[in-house]
Write a protein that holds these residues in place. Structure first.
Motif, PDB file in Angstrom:
ATOM      1  N   PHE A   1       0.830  -1.196   0.000  1.00 26.86           N
ATOM      2  CA  PHE A   1       0.000   0.000   0.000  1.00 26.86           C
ATOM      3  C   PHE A   1       0.868   1.251   0.000  1.00 26.86           C
ATOM      4  CE2 PHE A   1      -1.913  -3.487   2.246  1.00 26.86           C
ATOM      5  CZ  PHE A   1      -3.196  -3.563   1.732  1.00 26.86           C
ATOM      6  N   ASP A   2       0.393   2.266  -0.711  1.00 23.26           N
ATOM      7  CA  ASP A   2       1.002   3.586  -0.661  1.00 23.26           C
ATOM      8  C   ASP A   2      -0.098   4.640  -0.709  1.00 23.26           C
ATOM      9  OD1 ASP A   2       4.012   3.766  -0.613  1.00 23.26           O
ATOM     10  OD2 ASP A   2       3.764   2.296  -2.231  1.00 23.26           O
ATOM     11  N   ARG A   3       0.127   5.698   0.053  1.00 20.73           N
ATOM     12  CA  ARG A   3      -0.832   6.800   0.126  1.00 20.73           C
ATOM     13  C   ARG A   3      -0.179   8.066  -0.416  1.00 20.73           C
ATOM     14  NH1 ARG A   3      -2.943   8.567   5.979  1.00 20.73           N
ATOM     15  NH2 ARG A   3      -0.819   9.434   6.034  1.00 20.73           N
ATOM     16  N   PHE A   4      -0.940   8.817  -1.218  1.00 16.04           N
ATOM     17  CA  PHE A   4      -0.445  10.066  -1.793  1.00 16.04           C
ATOM     18  C   PHE A   4      -1.348  11.213  -1.336  1.00 16.04           C
ATOM     19  CE2 PHE A   4       1.058   6.690  -4.480  1.00 16.04           C
ATOM     20  CZ  PHE A   4       2.339   7.064  -4.825  1.00 16.04           C
ATOM     21  N   GLU A   5      -0.742  12.345  -1.054  1.00 12.29           N
ATOM     22  CA  GLU A   5      -1.512  13.519  -0.632  1.00 12.29           C
ATOM     23  C   GLU A   5      -2.040  14.237  -1.873  1.00 12.29           C
ATOM     24  OE1 GLU A   5      -2.262  13.904   2.521  1.00 12.29           O
ATOM     25  OE2 GLU A   5      -1.034  12.118   2.904  1.00 12.29           O
ATOM     26  N   THR A   6      -2.926  13.547  -2.576  1.00 14.97           N
ATOM     27  CA  THR A   6      -3.494  14.035  -3.833  1.00 14.97           C
ATOM     28  C   THR A   6      -4.958  13.634  -3.892  1.00 14.97           C
ATOM     29  OG1 THR A   6      -3.048  11.984  -5.050  1.00 14.97           O
ATOM     30  CG2 THR A   6      -1.274  13.635  -4.971  1.00 14.97           C
ATOM     31  N   GLY A   7      -5.575  13.947  -5.021  1.00 15.54           N
ATOM     32  CA  GLY A   7      -6.880  13.408  -5.314  1.00 15.54           C
ATOM     33  C   GLY A   7      -6.762  11.981  -5.823  1.00 15.54           C
ATOM     34  N   ALA A   8      -7.821  11.501  -6.447  1.00 12.08           N
ATOM     35  CA  ALA A   8      -7.867  10.101  -6.864  1.00 12.08           C
ATOM     36  C   ALA A   8      -6.817   9.767  -7.923  1.00 12.08           C
ATOM     37  CB  ALA A   8      -9.263   9.763  -7.393  1.00 12.08           C
ATOM     38  N   LEU A   9      -6.546  10.711  -8.819  1.00 15.35           N
ATOM     39  CA  LEU A   9      -5.621  10.454  -9.929  1.00 15.35           C
ATOM     40  C   LEU A   9      -4.231  10.968  -9.556  1.00 15.35           C
ATOM     41  CD1 LEU A   9      -8.619  10.708 -11.122  1.00 15.35           C
ATOM     42  CD2 LEU A   9      -7.503  10.965 -13.327  1.00 15.35           C
TER      43      LEU A   9
END
Length: 338
Positions: free
Chosen positions: A307-315
């Motif tokens: 798993f990885d999380r990005f401080e962005t929207g869905a794309l």
């Protein structure tokens, strides 16, 4: 006050009430006329990607697929919404075509794939992926595929990979559906979370097109993209510009109506996710307003999931292409890709 004055006052109040209640109806009738006479429904959008286009005639056909590059095969799958298309995976397609044989399809009912009134189901969408996998196999033989899908497209990709795991080297799910807090989807095999009756209501011959035209208007498209990207400022303008023509072709409304009625969402998707045996990377953006990742408990301890999380929207790859691609490449190396 006399009884005559009282009745006259009541009559005036009733008249004002009826007049106010008639305003929404009048507005809707006006919009219906405008929809019929002024909104185009026969546009021809340009290709979403500058690449070879193929029309596949398999289980779900005709299905459009974009193909470019050479090397190990990579399959990209867009999401589902009122104006979905392969443009949604454009940054990844453009990057990886330099080193991979990249395939990006338009799912049934979208882009240059077959539109029109038909039954849009998870089975149909999954079969479209199998059609593209067949095409890839014709070119690459037994070489396994790395595949990435966005949002609801991830449910279709997961189902395809659970049915034919030998065809996949890895699966990547970008902001996929089905992981919301307290969501448990262990329904019967092939069941959906939607309402066929609601889908029929949306398809009403007098109401359906005007309603869809509201959903596919420029303000509406921008609004929903802002929810997807997490803000109006983050919306990719190229994607927004492409969304309007691709949502105004003949038969464009039918697949989105299946989406908003819920019949494209699988009620057994937790079973499908848990059945995956190939390496899986789940990458999600924290600012997406539609998808909640409050419950990953059924997969977070599985050894084949990362798993990885990005401080962005869905794309995430639109907003942070460098960090996203670096993380994806690292996952591919762990999965055994070149």
């Amino acid at each position: 006050m006399t009884s005559h004055q009282t009745e006259r006052g009541r009559g005036a109040a009733l008249g004002r009430t009826l007049g106010l209640s008639a305003l929404p109806l009048a507005a809707w009738l006006g919009w219906t006329v405008y929809s019929r006479l002024r909104i185009p429904h026969d546009l021809t959008p340009p290709p979403a990607l500058d690449a070879e286009r193929r029309t596949l005639g398999g289980r779900a056909g005709p299905v459009n697929a974009y193909v470019a590059g050479s090397g190990a095969p990579l399959l990209l799958v867009h999401s589902v919404n009122a104006a979905a298309s392969a443009y949604e995976v454009r940054p990844l397609f453009e990057h990886y075509r330099a080193s991979r044989r990249v395939y990006a399809l338009d799912l049934p009912g979208f882009g240059f794939s077959r539109r029109g009134g038909r039954e849009y189901t998870p089975r149909l969408m999954t079969d479209a992926l199998h059609d593209v996998l067949d095409e890839i196999a014709l070119e690459s033989g037994e070489e396994r595929v790395d595949a990435l899908a966005l949002s609801l497209g991830g449910e279709f990709l997961a189902r395809a990979a659970s049915e034919r795991p030998e065809r996949f080297r890895s699966v990547t799910l970008v902001t996929p559906t089905g992981f919301g807090k307290s969501e448990q989807f262990y329904g019967g095999l092939g069941s959906t979370r939607g309402s066929a009756a609601l889908k029929r209501a949306y398809e009403h011959p007098l109401l359906g097109q005007p309603f869809y035209d509201l959903l596919a208007s420029v303000p509406s498209l921008r609004f929903f993209l802002a929810l997807t990207f997490g803000s109006f400022a983050a919306v990719d303008e190229g994607l927004l510009r492409y969304d309007y023509p691709t949502s105004h072709v003949p038969g464009a409304r039918h697949a989105p109506f299946a989406f908003i009625s819920g019949t494209l969402f699988s009620a057994d998707i937790d079973r499908v996710y848990e059945a995956l045996t190939v390496p899986v990377w789940l990458a999600y953006g924290t600012r997406d307003r539609f998808t909640d990742f409050g419950d990953l408990s059924n997969v977070e301890r599985r050894p084949n999931w990362t798993f990885d999380r990005f401080e962005t929207g869905a794309l995430a790859y639109f907003e942070q292409p460098g960090p996203f691609i670096s993380a994806y490449d690292a996952f591919l190396r762990r999965a055994g890709a070149n």
